[in-house]
Scaffold this motif. Structure first.
Motif, PDB file in Angstrom:
ATOM      1  N   THR A  55       0.810  -1.216   0.000  1.00 56.99           N
ATOM      2  CA  THR A  55       0.000   0.000   0.000  1.00 56.99           C
ATOM      3  C   THR A  55       0.847   1.271   0.000  1.00 56.99           C
ATOM      4  N   GLY A  56       2.033   1.214   0.610  1.00 57.49           N
ATOM      5  CA  GLY A  56       2.885   2.393   0.622  1.00 57.49           C
ATOM      6  C   GLY A  56       3.353   2.763  -0.782  1.00 57.49           C
ATOM      7  N   TYR A  57       3.790   1.773  -1.537  1.00 61.75           N
ATOM      8  CA  TYR A  57       4.256   2.052  -2.903  1.00 61.75           C
ATOM      9  C   TYR A  57       3.087   2.436  -3.806  1.00 61.75           C
ATOM     10  N   ARG A  58       1.939   1.814  -3.600  1.00 66.02           N
ATOM     11  CA  ARG A  58       0.776   2.180  -4.403  1.00 66.02           C
ATOM     12  C   ARG A  58       0.344   3.619  -4.109  1.00 66.02           C
ATOM     13  N   TRP A  59       0.451   4.060  -2.847  1.00 69.22           N
ATOM     14  CA  TRP A  59       0.173   5.470  -2.530  1.00 69.22           C
ATOM     15  C   TRP A  59       1.144   6.370  -3.277  1.00 69.22           C
ATOM     16  N   PHE A  60       2.428   5.980  -3.280  1.00 68.37           N
ATOM     17  CA  PHE A  60       3.448   6.765  -3.978  1.00 68.37           C
ATOM     18  C   PHE A  60       3.111   6.887  -5.461  1.00 68.37           C
ATOM     19  N   LEU A  61       2.747   5.772  -6.110  1.00 68.30           N
ATOM     20  CA  LEU A  61       2.397   5.821  -7.534  1.00 68.30           C
ATOM     21  C   LEU A  61       1.206   6.732  -7.777  1.00 68.30           C
ATOM     22  N   ASP A  62       0.193   6.638  -6.927  1.00 65.19           N
ATOM     23  CA  ASP A  62      -0.963   7.519  -7.071  1.00 65.19           C
ATOM     24  C   ASP A  62      -0.564   8.978  -6.880  1.00 65.19           C
ATOM     25  N   ARG A  63       0.314   9.222  -5.900  1.00 66.44           N
ATOM     26  CA  ARG A  63       0.691  10.605  -5.569  1.00 66.44           C
ATOM     27  C   ARG A  63       1.476  11.267  -6.683  1.00 66.44           C
ATOM     28  N   ILE A  64       2.246  10.497  -7.445  1.00 60.60           N
ATOM     29  CA  ILE A  64       3.017  11.077  -8.554  1.00 60.60           C
ATOM     30  C   ILE A  64       2.288  10.899  -9.883  1.00 60.60           C
TER      31      ILE A  64
ATOM     32  N   ALA B 293       1.171   8.119 -11.440  1.00 66.96           N
ATOM     33  CA  ALA B 293       1.854   7.137 -12.282  1.00 66.96           C
ATOM     34  C   ALA B 293       1.299   5.725 -12.131  1.00 66.96           C
ATOM     35  N   ALA B 294       0.167   5.555 -11.452  1.00 64.80           N
ATOM     36  CA  ALA B 294      -0.360   4.205 -11.241  1.00 64.80           C
ATOM     37  C   ALA B 294      -0.631   3.502 -12.565  1.00 64.80           C
ATOM     38  N   HIS B 295      -1.043   4.251 -13.589  1.00 64.39           N
ATOM     39  CA  HIS B 295      -1.334   3.630 -14.884  1.00 64.39           C
ATOM     40  C   HIS B 295      -0.073   3.159 -15.595  1.00 64.39           C
ATOM     41  N   LEU B 296       1.086   3.599 -15.134  1.00 61.35           N
ATOM     42  CA  LEU B 296       2.356   3.196 -15.746  1.00 61.35           C
ATOM     43  C   LEU B 296       2.963   1.978 -15.063  1.00 61.35           C
ATOM     44  N   ALA B 297       2.349   1.516 -13.988  1.00 65.40           N
ATOM     45  CA  ALA B 297       2.818   0.322 -13.276  1.00 65.40           C
ATOM     46  C   ALA B 297       1.599  -0.485 -12.837  1.00 65.40           C
ATOM     47  N   PRO B 298       0.862  -1.051 -13.796  1.00 61.35           N
ATOM     48  CA  PRO B 298      -0.397  -1.736 -13.471  1.00 61.35           C
ATOM     49  C   PRO B 298      -0.171  -3.064 -12.750  1.00 61.35           C
ATOM     50  N   VAL B 299      -1.225  -3.528 -12.091  1.00 63.50           N
ATOM     51  CA  VAL B 299      -1.213  -4.787 -11.347  1.00 63.50           C
ATOM     52  C   VAL B 299      -2.028  -5.823 -12.121  1.00 63.50           C
TER      53      VAL B 299
ATOM     54  N   ALA C 291      -1.602 -10.646  -3.283  1.00 65.61           N
ATOM     55  CA  ALA C 291      -0.334 -11.032  -3.918  1.00 65.61           C
ATOM     56  C   ALA C 291      -0.324 -10.815  -5.428  1.00 65.61           C
ATOM     57  N   ASP C 292      -1.353 -10.193  -5.985  1.00 65.57           N
ATOM     58  CA  ASP C 292      -1.321  -9.878  -7.413  1.00 65.57           C
ATOM     59  C   ASP C 292      -0.102  -9.003  -7.695  1.00 65.57           C
ATOM     60  N   ILE C 293       0.567  -9.255  -8.802  1.00 65.20           N
ATOM     61  CA  ILE C 293       1.870  -8.650  -9.079  1.00 65.20           C
ATOM     62  C   ILE C 293       1.729  -7.457 -10.019  1.00 65.20           C
ATOM     63  N   GLY C 294       2.465  -6.393  -9.712  1.00 63.98           N
ATOM     64  CA  GLY C 294       2.537  -5.230 -10.581  1.00 63.98           C
ATOM     65  C   GLY C 294       3.974  -4.877 -10.895  1.00 63.98           C
ATOM     66  N   TRP C 295       4.192  -4.267 -12.057  1.00 62.43           N
ATOM     67  CA  TRP C 295       5.540  -3.819 -12.416  1.00 62.43           C
ATOM     68  C   TRP C 295       5.433  -2.697 -13.440  1.00 62.43           C
ATOM     69  N   ALA C 296       6.499  -1.939 -13.547  1.00 57.45           N
ATOM     70  CA  ALA C 296       6.501  -0.745 -14.394  1.00 57.45           C
ATOM     71  C   ALA C 296       6.552  -1.122 -15.862  1.00 57.45           C
ATOM     72  N   THR C 297       5.778  -0.424 -16.678  1.00 59.12           N
ATOM     73  CA  THR C 297       5.811  -0.590 -18.126  1.00 59.12           C
ATOM     74  C   THR C 297       6.666   0.479 -18.793  1.00 59.12           C
ATOM     75  N   VAL C 298       7.259   1.343 -17.990  1.00 62.24           N
ATOM     76  CA  VAL C 298       8.176   2.384 -18.478  1.00 62.24           C
ATOM     77  C   VAL C 298       9.454   2.277 -17.662  1.00 62.24           C
ATOM     78  N   PRO C 299      10.558   2.884 -18.113  1.00 60.46           N
ATOM     79  CA  PRO C 299      11.788   2.840 -17.313  1.00 60.46           C
ATOM     80  C   PRO C 299      11.561   3.382 -15.903  1.00 60.46           C
ATOM     81  N   LEU C 300      12.227   2.772 -14.939  1.00 59.32           N
ATOM     82  CA  LEU C 300      12.060   3.188 -13.544  1.00 59.32           C
ATOM     83  C   LEU C 300      12.412   4.651 -13.337  1.00 59.32           C
ATOM     84  N   GLY C 301      13.386   5.151 -14.083  1.00 57.96           N
ATOM     85  CA  GLY C 301      13.768   6.549 -13.947  1.00 57.96           C
ATOM     86  C   GLY C 301      12.638   7.503 -14.253  1.00 57.96           C
ATOM     87  N   GLU C 302      11.744   7.103 -15.150  1.00 60.03           N
ATOM     88  CA  GLU C 302      10.598   7.959 -15.464  1.00 60.03           C
ATOM     89  C   GLU C 302       9.673   8.085 -14.263  1.00 60.03           C
TER      90      GLU C 302
END
Length: 335
Positions: free
Chosen positions: A68-77, A79-85, A211-222
């Motif tokens: 949930t902490g990382y998902r909050w971070f993605l929402d806050r920036i 970027a959740a649509h760039l790292a789907p689950v 436990a559903d898995i998510g990962w970035a579809t763009v470079p992590l630096g983005e």
């Protein structure tokens, strides 16, 4: 009547995921925040680099729906649509060590309530015997009864606990380590039972989709640098790169002085979001009862190998492997 008193000030030392998240949380709470990062970029150890025209992540990083902490971070920036689950947990598992040749199986869940959501996937999992599968069920039930906050759990390693509950070496390799290495960055003999209990109870036994898995579809630096920096700027955080904190001292009025090579920053609150050795060196005397314990925390490097082909070579986005020194393989064709 307007309140012209200055806002409380905070300094966050370290611009990795924890540091950026802390800075955003503090800014959202109304503090005047300065973020110090010694590197020329944000993102810590989850970053990208260039090799010619190729943008390469330093390694494949994934997260779970329960993070949930990382998902909050993605929402806050934004970027959740760039790292789907994943819609539902589904992990292809290839046994490459079989004498008869490699065999593919899957670990997946259904929409049934916990713990039945994994029962069907376990029953069809071809890499364990019927007796081993039954043993996994009994161990999972025992795991669900544990209290991760019990200090006694930190006195035993995960492998010892698993063997006490009837788990064979094959079961540990083909199931428990498959999950444990990806989440704990340690095999069962090297993993604290307390941490393992937290991870497995939260990821597998809390709610069906945990436990559903998510990962970035763009470079992590983005994500962790470009979009994170944009969010920090919008929140009013002062971000200083190539600015390494040299010392941390208490002032007479109870505030903090953070020294860098170029300035002294005084703050009401300081967050140290840096590795344990740097934290140890920065902490003033008396900040912790036993600061030397920080130096007992060892590092556990992750080895990643990037292989570039002239064509697409995988039919699925990723798979896990057992009987192999390579544990996870990801297709980054479209990243």
């Amino acid at each position: 009547m307007n309140d012209d008193s200055p806002r409380p000030a905070a300094v966050v030392v370290g611009g990795g995921l924890a540091g950026v998240t802390a800075a955003l949380r503090l800014a959202d709470a109304g503090l005047d925040v300065t973020l110090l990062e010694g590197r020329p970029r944000l993102g810590g150890l989850a970053f990208s680099f260039q090799r010619g025209d190729l943008t390469v992540d330093n390694g494949q990083h994934v997260y779970l729906r329960c993070c949930t902490g990382y998902r909050w971070f993605l929402d806050r920036i934004d970027a959740a649509h760039l790292a789907p689950v994943q819609d539902r947990l589904d992990v292809p598992v290839l046994d490459v060590g079989r004498a008869a040749g490699p065999r593919l199986g899957r670990l997946r869940r259904t929409g049934l309530p916990v713990p039945l959501h994994l029962a069907g996937g376990l029953a069809a999992y071809p890499h364990l015997s019927l007796a081993e599968k039954a043993g996994v069920g009994r161990a999972a039930l025992a795991l669900g009864r544990l209290d991760p906050a019990d200090p006694e759990l930190d006195r035993v390693d995960f492998a010892t606990w698993l063997r006490r509950h009837g788990q064979s070496q094959r079961t540990i390799e083909a199931l428990w380590d498959l999950v444990g290495v990806a989440t704990l960055n340690a095999t069962a003999p090297n993993a604290s039972m307390a941490l393992a209990a937290k991870v497995f109870r939260t990821g597998l036994l809390s709610e069906p989709g945990a436990a559903d898995i998510g990962w970035a579809t763009v470079p992590l630096g983005e994500l962790h640098d470009t979009l994170a920096r944009k969010a920090l700027d919008t929140a009013g955080v002062r971000t200083e790169l190539r600015a390494k904190a040299g010392s941390l001292t208490r002032t007479e009025d109870g505030r903090w002085n953070v020294e860098t090579a170029g300035e002294r920053i005084t703050a009401d609150t300081v967050v140290l979001a840096v590795p344990q050795t740097e934290t140890h060196d920065l902490l003033p005397a008396g900040a912790l009862d036993e600061p030397e314990l920080l130096l007992d925390i060892e590092n556990a490097p992750i080895l990643n190998v990037h292989v570039v082909y002239d064509r697409k070579v995988l039919r699925r986005p990723f798979f896990a492997a057992i009987g192999s020194p390579v544990q996870w393989v990801f297709d980054r064709t479209h990243s």
